[in-house]
Design an enzyme around this catalytic site. Structure first.
Site, PDB file in Angstrom:
ATOM      1  N   GLY B 184      16.424 -11.666 -11.700  1.00 23.97           N
ATOM      2  CA  GLY B 184      17.055 -12.287 -10.543  1.00 23.97           C
ATOM      3  C   GLY B 184      16.360 -13.599 -10.210  1.00 23.97           C
ATOM      4  N   ARG B 317      39.185   7.175  14.286  1.00 27.88           N
ATOM      5  CA  ARG B 317      40.372   7.542  13.514  1.00 27.88           C
ATOM      6  C   ARG B 317      40.912   8.884  13.962  1.00 27.88           C
ATOM      7  NH1 ARG B 317      44.177   4.947  10.632  1.00 27.88           N
ATOM      8  NH2 ARG B 317      45.013   6.173   8.893  1.00 27.88           N
ATOM      9  N   GLU B 431      13.817  -1.024 -11.480  1.00 30.77           N
ATOM     10  CA  GLU B 431      12.572  -0.347 -11.084  1.00 30.77           C
ATOM     11  C   GLU B 431      12.519   1.058 -11.680  1.00 30.77           C
ATOM     12  OE1 GLU B 431       9.910  -1.446  -9.445  1.00 30.77           O
ATOM     13  OE2 GLU B 431      10.768  -3.452  -9.257  1.00 30.77           O
TER      14      GLU B 431
HETATM   15  C1  FAD Z   1      21.088  -5.944 -10.652  1.00 29.51           C
HETATM   16  C2  FAD Z   1      19.915  -5.903 -11.585  1.00 29.51           C
HETATM   17  C3  FAD Z   1      18.812  -6.689 -11.333  1.00 29.51           C
HETATM   18  C4  FAD Z   1      17.727  -6.699 -12.209  1.00 29.51           C
HETATM   19  N1  FAD Z   1      16.652  -7.535 -11.953  1.00 29.51           N
HETATM   20  C5  FAD Z   1      15.654  -7.633 -12.883  1.00 29.51           C
HETATM   21  C6  FAD Z   1      14.573  -8.567 -12.690  1.00 29.51           C
HETATM   22  O1  FAD Z   1      14.519  -9.287 -11.691  1.00 29.51           O
HETATM   23  N2  FAD Z   1      13.650  -8.678 -13.674  1.00 29.51           N
HETATM   24  C7  FAD Z   1      13.696  -7.906 -14.799  1.00 29.51           C
HETATM   25  O2  FAD Z   1      12.839  -8.053 -15.660  1.00 29.51           O
HETATM   26  N3  FAD Z   1      14.687  -6.986 -14.992  1.00 29.51           N
HETATM   27  C8  FAD Z   1      15.681  -6.840 -14.064  1.00 29.51           C
HETATM   28  N4  FAD Z   1      16.693  -5.926 -14.257  1.00 29.51           N
HETATM   29  C9  FAD Z   1      16.720  -5.093 -15.468  1.00 29.51           C
HETATM   30  C10 FAD Z   1      16.387  -3.633 -15.204  1.00 29.51           C
HETATM   31  O3  FAD Z   1      15.033  -3.499 -14.941  1.00 29.51           O
HETATM   32  C11 FAD Z   1      16.837  -2.780 -16.401  1.00 29.51           C
HETATM   33  O4  FAD Z   1      18.224  -2.847 -16.502  1.00 29.51           O
HETATM   34  C12 FAD Z   1      16.384  -1.350 -16.231  1.00 29.51           C
HETATM   35  O5  FAD Z   1      15.026  -1.262 -16.482  1.00 29.51           O
HETATM   36  C13 FAD Z   1      17.127  -0.358 -17.136  1.00 29.51           C
HETATM   37  O6  FAD Z   1      16.893  -0.643 -18.453  1.00 29.51           O
HETATM   38  P1  FAD Z   1      18.080  -0.820 -19.491  1.00 29.51           P
HETATM   39  O7  FAD Z   1      19.112  -1.675 -18.890  1.00 29.51           O
HETATM   40  O8  FAD Z   1      17.455  -1.224 -20.738  1.00 29.51           O
HETATM   41  O9  FAD Z   1      18.701   0.627 -19.675  1.00 29.51           O
HETATM   42  P2  FAD Z   1      18.595   1.531 -20.989  1.00 29.51           P
HETATM   43  O10 FAD Z   1      17.218   2.015 -21.154  1.00 29.51           O
HETATM   44  O11 FAD Z   1      19.238   0.835 -22.118  1.00 29.51           O
HETATM   45  O12 FAD Z   1      19.498   2.757 -20.532  1.00 29.51           O
HETATM   46  C14 FAD Z   1      20.735   3.109 -21.139  1.00 29.51           C
HETATM   47  C15 FAD Z   1      20.885   4.611 -21.098  1.00 29.51           C
HETATM   48  O13 FAD Z   1      19.949   5.198 -21.994  1.00 29.51           O
HETATM   49  C16 FAD Z   1      19.228   6.211 -21.349  1.00 29.51           C
HETATM   50  N5  FAD Z   1      17.873   6.282 -21.896  1.00 29.51           N
HETATM   51  C17 FAD Z   1      17.070   5.260 -22.275  1.00 29.51           C
HETATM   52  N6  FAD Z   1      15.897   5.735 -22.709  1.00 29.51           N
HETATM   53  C18 FAD Z   1      15.934   7.078 -22.603  1.00 29.51           C
HETATM   54  C19 FAD Z   1      15.028   8.144 -22.882  1.00 29.51           C
HETATM   55  N7  FAD Z   1      13.822   7.916 -23.363  1.00 29.51           N
HETATM   56  N8  FAD Z   1      15.416   9.406 -22.614  1.00 29.51           N
HETATM   57  C20 FAD Z   1      16.634   9.669 -22.133  1.00 29.51           C
HETATM   58  N9  FAD Z   1      17.528   8.712 -21.851  1.00 29.51           N
HETATM   59  C21 FAD Z   1      17.200   7.423 -22.082  1.00 29.51           C
HETATM   60  C22 FAD Z   1      19.225   5.815 -19.891  1.00 29.51           C
HETATM   61  O14 FAD Z   1      19.026   6.921 -19.052  1.00 29.51           O
HETATM   62  C23 FAD Z   1      20.611   5.224 -19.730  1.00 29.51           C
HETATM   63  O15 FAD Z   1      21.524   6.252 -19.493  1.00 29.51           O
HETATM   64  C24 FAD Z   1      17.750  -5.892 -13.366  1.00 29.51           C
HETATM   65  C25 FAD Z   1      18.885  -5.079 -13.608  1.00 29.51           C
HETATM   66  C26 FAD Z   1      19.946  -5.062 -12.732  1.00 29.51           C
HETATM   67  C27 FAD Z   1      21.125  -4.196 -13.026  1.00 29.51           C
HETATM   68  C1  FAD Z   2      44.840   0.620  -2.928  1.00 27.15           C
HETATM   69  C2  FAD Z   2      45.809   1.310  -2.021  1.00 27.15           C
HETATM   70  C3  FAD Z   2      47.169   1.156  -2.236  1.00 27.15           C
HETATM   71  C4  FAD Z   2      48.107   1.752  -1.398  1.00 27.15           C
HETATM   72  N1  FAD Z   2      49.445   1.526  -1.602  1.00 27.15           N
HETATM   73  C5  FAD Z   2      50.351   2.006  -0.701  1.00 27.15           C
HETATM   74  C6  FAD Z   2      51.746   1.705  -0.809  1.00 27.15           C
HETATM   75  O1  FAD Z   2      52.192   1.029  -1.753  1.00 27.15           O
HETATM   76  N2  FAD Z   2      52.593   2.152   0.148  1.00 27.15           N
HETATM   77  C7  FAD Z   2      52.152   2.900   1.205  1.00 27.15           C
HETATM   78  O2  FAD Z   2      52.959   3.269   2.033  1.00 27.15           O
HETATM   79  N3  FAD Z   2      50.827   3.221   1.341  1.00 27.15           N
HETATM   80  C8  FAD Z   2      49.929   2.788   0.422  1.00 27.15           C
HETATM   81  N4  FAD Z   2      48.582   3.102   0.564  1.00 27.15           N
HETATM   82  C9  FAD Z   2      48.131   3.916   1.686  1.00 27.15           C
HETATM   83  C10 FAD Z   2      47.709   5.325   1.286  1.00 27.15           C
HETATM   84  O3  FAD Z   2      48.837   6.079   0.982  1.00 27.15           O
HETATM   85  C11 FAD Z   2      46.882   5.949   2.416  1.00 27.15           C
HETATM   86  O4  FAD Z   2      45.698   5.221   2.535  1.00 27.15           O
HETATM   87  C12 FAD Z   2      46.575   7.404   2.107  1.00 27.15           C
HETATM   88  O5  FAD Z   2      47.717   8.154   2.324  1.00 27.15           O
HETATM   89  C13 FAD Z   2      45.418   7.970   2.935  1.00 27.15           C
HETATM   90  O6  FAD Z   2      45.728   7.948   4.266  1.00 27.15           O
HETATM   91  P1  FAD Z   2      44.755   7.298   5.356  1.00 27.15           P
HETATM   92  O7  FAD Z   2      44.297   6.014   4.824  1.00 27.15           O
HETATM   93  O8  FAD Z   2      45.481   7.361   6.618  1.00 27.15           O
HETATM   94  O9  FAD Z   2      43.522   8.279   5.422  1.00 27.15           O
HETATM   95  P2  FAD Z   2      43.123   9.202   6.668  1.00 27.15           P
HETATM   96  O10 FAD Z   2      44.090  10.313   6.744  1.00 27.15           O
HETATM   97  O11 FAD Z   2      42.894   8.392   7.859  1.00 27.15           O
HETATM   98  O12 FAD Z   2      41.759   9.805   6.111  1.00 27.15           O
HETATM   99  C14 FAD Z   2      40.489   9.542   6.717  1.00 27.15           C
HETATM  100  C15 FAD Z   2      39.615  10.776   6.551  1.00 27.15           C
HETATM  101  O13 FAD Z   2      40.123  11.822   7.372  1.00 27.15           O
HETATM  102  C16 FAD Z   2      40.272  13.010   6.633  1.00 27.15           C
HETATM  103  N5  FAD Z   2      41.405  13.777   7.144  1.00 27.15           N
HETATM  104  C17 FAD Z   2      42.588  13.301   7.598  1.00 27.15           C
HETATM  105  N6  FAD Z   2      43.389  14.333   7.959  1.00 27.15           N
HETATM  106  C18 FAD Z   2      42.680  15.471   7.745  1.00 27.15           C
HETATM  107  C19 FAD Z   2      42.957  16.865   7.913  1.00 27.15           C
HETATM  108  N7  FAD Z   2      44.118  17.273   8.394  1.00 27.15           N
HETATM  109  N8  FAD Z   2      41.998  17.737   7.562  1.00 27.15           N
HETATM  110  C20 FAD Z   2      40.832  17.339   7.077  1.00 27.15           C
HETATM  111  N9  FAD Z   2      40.511  16.038   6.897  1.00 27.15           N
HETATM  112  C21 FAD Z   2      41.431  15.124   7.229  1.00 27.15           C
HETATM  113  C22 FAD Z   2      40.495  12.539   5.211  1.00 27.15           C
HETATM  114  O14 FAD Z   2      40.156  13.534   4.286  1.00 27.15           O
HETATM  115  C23 FAD Z   2      39.577  11.335   5.141  1.00 27.15           C
HETATM  116  O15 FAD Z   2      38.301  11.764   4.836  1.00 27.15           O
HETATM  117  C24 FAD Z   2      47.651   2.530  -0.312  1.00 27.15           C
HETATM  118  C25 FAD Z   2      46.279   2.714  -0.110  1.00 27.15           C
HETATM  119  C26 FAD Z   2      45.364   2.119  -0.957  1.00 27.15           C
HETATM  120  C27 FAD Z   2      43.905   2.320  -0.703  1.00 27.15           C
END
Ligand code: FAD
Ligand code: FAD
Ligand code: CA
Lengths: 671, 671
Positions: B184, B317, B431
């Site tokens: 970064g 809500r 990290e």
């Molecule tokens: C937003 C962001 C900011 C960052 N900033 C910095 C920075 O400022 N400076 C810097 O130097 N780096 C930076 N990094 C890099 C970061 O530190 C590395 O991405 C991180 O250490 C993970 O390593 P990798 O990407 O090589 O993952 P990998 O090691 O390639 O992981 C890939 C997969 O392999 C698995 N794996 C790897 N080895 C093993 C093992 N021995 N056993 C089991 N599973 C394994 C992992 O669990 C994972 O699922 C940044 C990364 C991100 C995403």
């Molecule tokens: C990308 C996107 C595209 C969409 N496109 C369309 C479209 O083309 N046309 C259209 O008409 N709509 C569209 N929608 C709207 C979509 O259908 C609604 O967002 C969806 O029906 C969920 O309703 P809500 O947002 O009111 O959620 P809410 O009902 O407000 O839910 C909020 C929380 O309350 C909980 N909850 C609500 N009621 C209960 C209950 N009885 N019991 C327990 N938990 C409850 C839910 O589980 C949730 O955790 C779109 C939405 C998205 C995100």
């Protein structure tokens, strides 16, 4: 630039992987596509799309909402031109939109507006509107959700008051919360909308009905008088769903002809009398099954893309080990990587097969509806609601898991995974909030069980509940690990767990004075029971699929392995339910885990082959990490230089901001 | 525009909620902040930032990477100006950057570059570089990760070959995969970098060491000769981490003075002799504890923001129910909503307290290091690695959960949740990859257990393993639900499960011929044991915290409820482990679930108060759904009109694309 910027390791790794695959990948492609003919059509269309520069999507994650929507309109126009020029079938046209892989207004036009008219319009109305829509002389959207109401459709506030003097409905948004909010394609593209509004005539409110309303001029696309319409703003993730113009809409006493009420189920006469048509409401249910079958297929499709990327990259990526001239270990060889990756791979196939089955379910429902047989509908309703809920939730979660499995590089948009997640995750919310859907399943299960008590056995996917007495008492008989590798043993385990969880819920409700309150109180248990039921369905359909013939060497064998990966992984992850219901002992669970690990070993050499069999083009994947050729690093490097920030060597922020910092001139500088 | 666009329901709901709160929210704010004085400083700084228009972040999610990086440089310059003008302490300056809430190059400069010099530079080197860095006469970053190596730091390929004839190191990137990738601040901002490279002198490779390299001119910011540097491109989510210029860097035989090797641990003489300094490596470990304490505090901070948004919105809500003049049900009243929301709320507090404890741990480590006491380091290392892993994973997952709990509106960037997730989720990867960290914990546990066999009891957070014999044999004694509401009972349950899981792992390894292979084979079990151990720590520290005095009425009571929500929820979610190890019976588990539900009822009236106590400003939350005043709908509506797509009534795509579709002129039009 210094040095050699190629890297043969990636391509070599995938070549090597492909040489080890033990089954016929080409034959598996046919299995995945659902037949030779279908595969040929898909191949033709996906290649067409991949080779067309208009459909390029490489720079998409870097573009802002406005640009994205504009480009998405361009793609829609280009696609529509192709449909016409090439005289495509409806199926081919759908495939084009599918492989273009970009949410856009046309999805709602074809996927919601037209089906709504088909489902709720009379034949006369269909004759009027469908040709207009099919030629895209009008562009329609589906305007149901409002700012204040989504899940609770019956609570929608938009009003359609009938004015007999003019033979018109007056559409009006009586409050802020009645503002239509979310409809895709509404924000900037649509000329028309199917609007859900409360039908009010003669002072009486008949509840929510569907109307067709024109909202923009067909001449200059300006909103019609009384219509306020716009986009609701930027949504989760780069690119992704931001190609869509989700919109808001308010009506200020906008008049539409009486005939714009979609009248299949009910009409209003010239005089303002509300009349039910007598057309059975249930006849519309086929559409629901079809929509949900699409959703399940989408789930398997998104899942398969994510796991293709993570699997190929895990074979290319090496980390730790090696030395003495040997390369480092491919991360796909780490068991922890396998235990997260391979169940996702197996789930892609599982969801594909259950989706396939749902199309036969659709045919069955349609055949029954023809002869007014509505008996299976509650079961079908519950089954499809539940499958929608658990498949979309699992898919969303697993796309993220695939991204995390790619380490740091998965976080780059050029990995394709961030956009895949962003575009997919709303399917957990739309077409029914996944939590609420599971409760619908639970209610069905409870009801079914109460009927079993009365001697009436549930049918279809719930038939096993008829055996609840046996399922609740006979525990698992596995003594040796290998016994787990038996379809019937696995299926019984899932049925027993689901039946026991449902049974326990039913018992709790029976004891309760207030049924609704008790359902609420134990909603977590209800959700678990519902989920367990849906897993029975998927396991069952996968097992059923395995009874069929498969083309090609080794395809059936490896699918069998995937069946056990899928099911034993679920048992492991939901072990508490298998244990606490007394069906499994800890020892039996441990044996299942051993078998699961053994299955991973069998998947390992075939992993790349299994994702190759999905047949995704590099265009469709949109991922450098998931490239077919494995040439990851050189292309990551190349892609970085296409980042607009790199257009100038010195950042634009240097002169105004960094230089004053570095030169200690901040006091004088105006920021 | 038609109608009344206000909506008093939201504000009324939150006012009502606040009137029901049963504890002293102001006192709880002090608890959360960690003391009155600290709270006062925080309040002052967060208000300062919130009121400064330069720090506005409303439009952020809609901006592209290039614009975001530029604005982020502006904010950094403005912040640095403030530090100077107001003569801020280091702590205050850190708080400013914190509340500005925008990842940027300065984070790496202050958080990684300077600490690296402090930790690895000699006093002389610190004297030279720190003043330059602290005045920001130079801007530094931390360049460790390469295209080909992240987790495996020892595999880094960048070379630093000593040339005695010039008394210089020659930095070189010998392959494509040796390209520095991810740091970064590297992409566009930094003038200097701490570069990790293989130290090679006299033909011998001494492994990876840290060097300071200048990469850009201090005059015109152009890359120095031989340096190729740029940004790696757009990353997950809108806004979020795209304000950061993560970079790539290649060296083509770039020369730096010998003194730029950070020489605290080892030097190279003029003649090219590699000499260890004799300075104990372990003395650097304090920094690690400090960094990880920050990470845990960040986890509680992000979690607390997400849950503030979801809790307030869930109170505003309403969906379903109501009628007869009564409003609909607040979704926070649904038990399913509570069962997902309240454990996240409790976890925010749990993580805060364990983070607080980690700062005392840091003091303890530092005191020991002073007297060369390194005995606690392995335990501290494992404990902090594990906490980093499980707290960041849980936080990332739960931010998304909070978004889903907001239904459709959570998917809008104006909810604040998409950006929060995008910015947070990489902490699961950087990290230390969370999976790999858990394996480090597991290795420590196995080793500790083998020592218990030999009579040597582990100390600190692992001390309970000394009781493994008892923990492995005595099962839970709970007979009645209320017995679960006991700190000791809960703690014992966590200790017993962790000890049993670790013990089972140790047994498997003991039996195996090849230890490493067995560790690999059972890596899932290893991960589970490690996670269980870390949960012991959090539960333990939370319980310990509860022994202290709390200011204000009711604060302690409600924190006690949160303790049981936190721990009983974990028992429920990891029930399989408690059951399969034989510690709990199904009946005891069911009793725990009952108690958990009872706790939810106690949380319910206090939920809004508990999130208010975090004291987040609306600026910091950046969420319309989470507004303090609950005025959600009018502000969602208003925000929509600020979307650039709405700048024109007719979309830009209309003339070129939509009109030709609608007018059937596609054949003629050029797309
Ligand atoms: C937003 C962001 C900011 C960052 N900033 C910095 C920075 O400022 N400076 C810097 O130097 N780096 C930076 N990094 C890099 C970061 O530190 C590395 O991405 C991180 O250490 C993970 O390593 P990798 O990407 O090589 O993952 P990998 O090691 O390639 O992981 C890939 C997969 O392999 C698995 N794996 C790897 N080895 C093993 C093992 N021995 N056993 C089991 N599973 C394994 C992992 O669990 C994972 O699922 C940044 C990364 C991100 C995403
Ligand atoms: C990308 C996107 C595209 C969409 N496109 C369309 C479209 O083309 N046309 C259209 O008409 N709509 C569209 N929608 C709207 C979509 O259908 C609604 O967002 C969806 O029906 C969920 O309703 P809500 O947002 O009111 O959620 P809410 O009902 O407000 O839910 C909020 C929380 O309350 C909980 N909850 C609500 N009621 C209960 C209950 N009885 N019991 C327990 N938990 C409850 C839910 O589980 C949730 O955790 C779109 C939405 C998205 C995100
Ligand atoms: Ca732009």
């Amino acid at each position: 630039m210094a040095g050699d910027l190629t890297d043969p390791m990636g391509p070599n790794a995938l070549r090597e992987e492909r040489s080890k695959v033990e089954f016929d990948v080409e034959a598996m492609k046919v299995v995945w596509a659902g037949g030779v003919e279908e595969k040929n059509i898909q191949d033709r269309i996906k290649t067409l799309v991949a080779n067309d520069p208009v459909f390029d999507k490489k720079s998409r994650p870097g573009l802002d909402h406005k640009t994205l929507v504009k480009l998405s309109m361009k793609k829609a126009a280009h696609a529509f031109k192709l449909f016409q020029e090439q005289n495509m079938t409806e199926h081919e046209a759908t495939l084009v939109r599918y492989y273009v892989d970009e949410p856009g207004f046309a999805d709602l036009h074809w996927g919601m507006f037209i089906p709504a008219i088909k489902g709720q319009g009379t034949e006369e109305q269909q004759k009027k509107w469908l040709p207009l829509a099919q030629k895209m002389s009008i562009i329609g959207c589906y305007a149901q959700t409002e700012l204040g109401h989504g899940s609770n459709v019956q609570g929608l506030e938009t009003e359609a008051v009938f004015d007999p003097s003019a033979d018109e409905f007056v559409l009006h948004s009586p409050s802020l919360t009645s503002t239509k909010w979310w409809p895709g394609g509404l924000g900037k593209a649509s000329t028309h909308a199917v609007v859900y509004a409360r039908l009010i005539t003669d002072g009486k409110d008949y509840g929510v009905h569907a109307f067709i309303a024109q909202i923009r001029s067909l001449e200059d696309h300006h909103p019609l008088p009384g219509v306020t319409v716009g986009d609701i703003g930027v949504k989760f993730s780069n690119g992704g769903y931001n190609t869509m113009d989700n919109g808001l809409l308010r009506f200020d006493h906008v008049r539409i002809p009486r005939e714009n009420l979609l009248m299949r189920l009910a009409t209003v006469t010239k005089e303002g009398k509300y009349v039910k048509s007598g057309y059975p409401k249930q006849l519309g249910y086929g559409a629901m099954v079809s929509v949900r079958a699409h959703i399940i297929n989408d789930a398997s499709d998104f899942l398969s893309r994510a796991v293709t990327i993570a699997t190929r990259y895990s074979a290319v990526r090496r980390q730790f080990g090696g030395g003495d001239g040997k390369p480092e270990i491919q991360v796909i060889d780490y068991k922890s990587q396998q235990s997260r990756l391979f169940p996702i791979l197996a789930s892609s196939y599982a969801f594909r097969f259950v989706g396939e089955w749902m199309t036969t379910l659709y045919d069955d429902v349609m055949a029954r509806l023809q002869v007014n047989d509505f008996t299976t509908l509650p079961e079908v309703h519950a089954c499809t609601a539940g499958l929608k809920s658990i498949c979309t939730s699992y898919t969303a979660k697993s796309i993220e898991e695939c991204r995390i499995l790619c380490g740091g590089h998965g976080y780059l948009c050029s990995s394709g995974l961030p956009e895949l997640y962003g575009a997919y995750v709303p399917s957990c919310t739309y077409e029914g909030d996944n939590t609420i859907l599971l409760f619908q399943v639970a209610r069905y299960l409870i009801k079914s069980l109460s009927q079993v008590g009365g001697g009436k056995n549930p049918t279809g996917t719930a038939a096993y509940l008829g055996n609840i007495r046996r399922l609740a008492t006979e525990n698992c008989r596995v003594k040796q690990g290998a016994e787990w590798l038996n379809y019937q043993t696995v299926l019984e385990a899932f049925q027993a767990r689901a039946a026991r969880l449902s049974g326990a819920c039913a018992l709790k409700l029976n004891k309760a004075p207030d049924l609704e309150a008790a359902f609420e109180e134990y909603s977590t248990d209800m959700g678990e029971a519902a989920q367990a039921h849906c897993q029975v369905i998927i396991v069952d359909k996968f097992a059923e699929k395995m009874k069929s013939e498969f083309p090609g060497k080794g395809t059936k064998d490896i699918l069998e392995v995937l069946f056990f990966v899928y099911s034993l992984d679920l048992i492991t992850r939901h072990a508490a339910e298998f244990l606490s219901t007394g069906y499994l002992t800890s020892e039996q669970l441990a044996l299942a885990k051993d078998q699961l690990r053994a299955c991973f070993r069998k998947v390992r050499p075939n992993a790349v082959g299994l994702v190759d069999a999905f047949g995704h083009t590099d265009h469709y994947l949109g991922s450098i990490l998931g490239r077919y050729d494995g040439d990851v690093y050189p292309n990551l490097y190349k892609a970085a230089w296409e980042e607009p920030l790199n257009d100038t060597v010195v950042a634009e922020g240097y002169e105004p901001y960094l230089r004053p910092i570095l030169k200690h001139q901040l006091r004088q500088s105006k920021l």
